[in-house]
Write an enzyme that holds these catalytic residues in place. Structure first.
Site, PDB file in Angstrom:
ATOM      1  N   HIS A 111     -22.876  -3.052  42.592  1.00 21.04           N
ATOM      2  CA  HIS A 111     -23.329  -2.765  41.120  1.00 21.04           C
ATOM      3  C   HIS A 111     -23.280  -3.621  40.305  1.00 21.04           C
ATOM      4  O   HIS A 111     -24.321  -3.711  39.372  1.00 21.04           O
ATOM      5  CB  HIS A 111     -21.951  -1.128  40.361  1.00 21.04           C
ATOM      6  CG  HIS A 111     -22.407  -1.181  39.611  1.00 21.04           C
ATOM      7  ND1 HIS A 111     -22.688   0.239  39.221  1.00 21.04           N
ATOM      8  CD2 HIS A 111     -21.711  -1.778  38.065  1.00 21.04           C
ATOM      9  CE1 HIS A 111     -22.895   0.803  37.891  1.00 21.04           C
ATOM     10  NE2 HIS A 111     -22.563  -0.252  37.270  1.00 21.04           N
ATOM     11  N   GLU A 112     -22.257  -4.659  40.346  1.00 21.10           N
ATOM     12  CA  GLU A 112     -22.024  -5.649  39.734  1.00 21.10           C
ATOM     13  C   GLU A 112     -23.810  -6.929  39.698  1.00 21.10           C
ATOM     14  O   GLU A 112     -24.052  -7.390  39.103  1.00 21.10           O
ATOM     15  CB  GLU A 112     -20.642  -6.080  39.305  1.00 21.10           C
ATOM     16  CG  GLU A 112     -19.806  -5.545  38.565  1.00 21.10           C
ATOM     17  CD  GLU A 112     -19.910  -4.612  37.553  1.00 21.10           C
ATOM     18  OE1 GLU A 112     -20.586  -5.229  36.660  1.00 21.10           O
ATOM     19  OE2 GLU A 112     -19.876  -3.995  38.086  1.00 21.10           O
ATOM     20  N   HIS A 115     -26.593  -5.712  38.284  1.00 22.37           N
ATOM     21  CA  HIS A 115     -26.509  -5.783  37.185  1.00 22.37           C
ATOM     22  C   HIS A 115     -26.956  -7.177  36.967  1.00 22.37           C
ATOM     23  O   HIS A 115     -28.836  -7.551  35.882  1.00 22.37           O
ATOM     24  CB  HIS A 115     -25.305  -5.693  35.964  1.00 22.37           C
ATOM     25  CG  HIS A 115     -24.983  -4.609  36.119  1.00 22.37           C
ATOM     26  ND1 HIS A 115     -25.760  -3.494  35.334  1.00 22.37           N
ATOM     27  CD2 HIS A 115     -23.942  -3.572  35.526  1.00 22.37           C
ATOM     28  CE1 HIS A 115     -25.060  -2.545  35.085  1.00 22.37           C
ATOM     29  NE2 HIS A 115     -23.659  -2.411  35.052  1.00 22.37           N
ATOM     30  N   HIS A 121     -27.382   1.015  33.367  1.00 26.13           N
ATOM     31  CA  HIS A 121     -26.848   2.341  34.447  1.00 26.13           C
ATOM     32  C   HIS A 121     -28.169   3.058  34.457  1.00 26.13           C
ATOM     33  O   HIS A 121     -28.486   3.111  33.802  1.00 26.13           O
ATOM     34  CB  HIS A 121     -25.792   2.523  33.594  1.00 26.13           C
ATOM     35  CG  HIS A 121     -24.857   1.552  33.766  1.00 26.13           C
ATOM     36  ND1 HIS A 121     -23.846   1.366  32.901  1.00 26.13           N
ATOM     37  CD2 HIS A 121     -24.078   1.460  34.812  1.00 26.13           C
ATOM     38  CE1 HIS A 121     -23.199  -0.030  32.871  1.00 26.13           C
ATOM     39  NE2 HIS A 121     -22.324   0.064  34.157  1.00 26.13           N
ATOM     40  N   TYR A 167     -22.986   6.043  36.531  1.00 23.82           N
ATOM     41  CA  TYR A 167     -21.359   7.191  36.716  1.00 23.82           C
ATOM     42  C   TYR A 167     -21.633   8.059  37.510  1.00 23.82           C
ATOM     43  O   TYR A 167     -22.104   8.509  37.197  1.00 23.82           O
ATOM     44  CB  TYR A 167     -21.200   6.706  35.131  1.00 23.82           C
ATOM     45  CG  TYR A 167     -20.975   5.552  34.558  1.00 23.82           C
ATOM     46  CD1 TYR A 167     -21.526   4.457  35.420  1.00 23.82           C
ATOM     47  CD2 TYR A 167     -20.827   5.170  32.792  1.00 23.82           C
ATOM     48  CE1 TYR A 167     -20.720   2.908  34.409  1.00 23.82           C
ATOM     49  CE2 TYR A 167     -20.133   4.482  32.375  1.00 23.82           C
ATOM     50  CZ  TYR A 167     -20.481   2.724  33.420  1.00 23.82           C
ATOM     51  OH  TYR A 167     -20.166   1.821  32.250  1.00 23.82           O
TER      52      TYR A 167
END
Length: 436
Positions: A111-112, A115, A121, A167
């Site tokens: 996930h990071e 980014h 997101h 999320y």
């Protein structure tokens, strides 16, 4: 530390997914190099998890995370700032925070890293209101901006409820049990997984970075894979991988047809199958070509990788195969190893039906020895048992504490079948083999 959107470090407001200058540059060979460094307080287990998390990008996209040497632009992965990242390449050293005490999960790491590659997101993309409802009344006031829509590039791909960038439905809720994100049209659609990159996550990376790769992520309970153009001839100079990941148990792969150009030692066109998600994992099947069906393949876990490579000369029709999962069993092509019942030396589970295939190269045989054996005893071995088939010769059905004689196979293949019912369990069996 100035954070917005829950885990994004602030820069001068711009959308990386709409800004080509915010992407990591592509090298001459078509790969995208992202240098990284680690802070010194990560353990060897942490570093191993980072490696496997990064390998997913390498297997399925043109992204290559590589240890930093002298590069000016790189990501510095540190364990002191929670789970945070900048959006896209910002120039110079940029932090990715992955705390030892809360971020050590494959999906959180990816996930990071996503980014850092330039992805917002999923629930903040411009068309999100067609797919989810944001329940602002249930969001803690300090976190409402985490749900603001972004003017980002959706890359022409559909909304992905299963994205590692989505999320969960209770993110930043101010009331226990009250959702902040409700999916449409079905409010029970799963969201917020952190198991790893989804099929669409992979597609978005490849589209954003214009990766010229032939790679497929297959993560349904069961499905199929075929070579390009099947049943017509596959293309020359191709290199493709299929990464299969089922939710449970062990992946099994069954070929329905196989026709790949034959060559000495399969140096021209070939298929390889790995017992895991990367080319660094143990080979279940080394270079294989020619015609005729491949025996069923059973991985040791819920993941395996299929590699198909072709040269510039003759082609064949290719292959088609089905994948699903089984509770137990295995496929063995390595020159020697142990084979055990599920869970050995602990008790096997009830109601199991496990198939094992041992295949030696043509011209070799298999020396086979059972070193430990104990199952439920029954007349005619009707309950729990081990069956052994030497080519077309039935060696027997064994149960209880039988002594199973060692032997050398007549041909190059052995089949084992281990069965348990729902009554009594024991430690099962341990066997060893080697090619001779």
């Amino acid at each position: 530390m100035d954070v917005h959107q829950g885990d994004l470090l602030k820069t001068t407001g711009r959308s990386a997914t709409s800004c080509t200058g915010c992407l990591w540059p592509k090298s001459a060979n078509g790969t995208v190099i992202v240098p990284y460094s680690f802070s010194s307080n990560y353990s060897s287990l942490n570093l191993a998890l980072f490696k496997t998390s990064m390998e997913d990008f390498e297997t399925l996209t043109c992204i290559r995370f590589v240890p930093r040497t002298t590069e000016k632009d790189y990501i510095s992965i540190v364990s002191s700032q929670g789970c945070v990242s900048y959006l896209g390449r910002i120039g110079g050293v940029q932090m990715v925070g992955l705390d030892i005490n809360g971020c050590m999960f494959r999906g959180t790491i990816q996930h990071e890293l996503n980014h850092a590659l330039g992805f917002y997101h999923e629930h903040t993309r411009s068309d999100r209101d067609d797919h989810v409802t944001i329940m602002y009344q249930n969001i803690a006031p300090a976190y409402t901006e985490s749900f603001d829509k972004q003017n980002a590039n959706n890359l022409g791909l559909e909304y992905d409820f299963g994205s590692v960038m989505h999320y969960n439905r209770f993110a930043f809720s101010n009331t226990s049990g009250q959702p902040t994100i409700v999916t449409k049209p079905d409010p029970n659609i799963p969201i917020g997984q952190r198991d790893g990159l989804s099929v669409l996550d992979v597609s978005k990376i490849n589209r954003l970075y214009q990766c010229n790769v032939c790679a497929y992520l297959l993560n349904e309970k069961n499905g199929s894979l075929t070579s390009a153009n099947y049943p017509s001839a596959y293309p020359n100079n191709a290199s493709c991988v299929w990464r299969i990941k089922t939710s449970l148990d062990q992946v099994t792969l069954n070929f329905l047809a196989f026709d790949v150009q034959s060559s000495p030692n399969c140096i021209s066109d070939y298929i390889r199958i790995y017992d895991g998600p990367t080319k660094r994992d143990t080979l279940l099947l080394d270079r294989t070509c020619g015609t005729g069906l491949i025996p069923p393949i059973i991985a040791s876990t819920n993941q395996l990788l299929v590699e198909f490579s072709t040269d510039s000369s003759v082609t064949g029709v290719g292959f088609t195969a089905l994948y699903s999962s089984v509770q137990c069993g295995g496929t063995f092509y390595t020159p020697e190893r142990n084979v055990t019942s599920p869970g050995y030396p602990y008790y096997y589970r009830p109601n199991m039906n496990c198939n094992y295939t041992i295949t030696a190269p043509v011209g070799k045989t298999i020396s086979f020895t059972v070193t430990d054996f104990l199952t439920e005893s029954s007349q005619f071995c009707l309950h729990d048992y081990l069956e052994i088939l030497d080519g077309s010769t039935f060696k027997g059905r064994f149960c209880g504490n039988n002594t199973i004689p060692s032997f050398t196979s007549q041909g190059n293949t052995l089949w084992l079948r281990f069965v348990s019912n729902g009554r009594v369990q024991s430690r099962g069996f341990k066997a060893s083999y080697k090619f001779v």
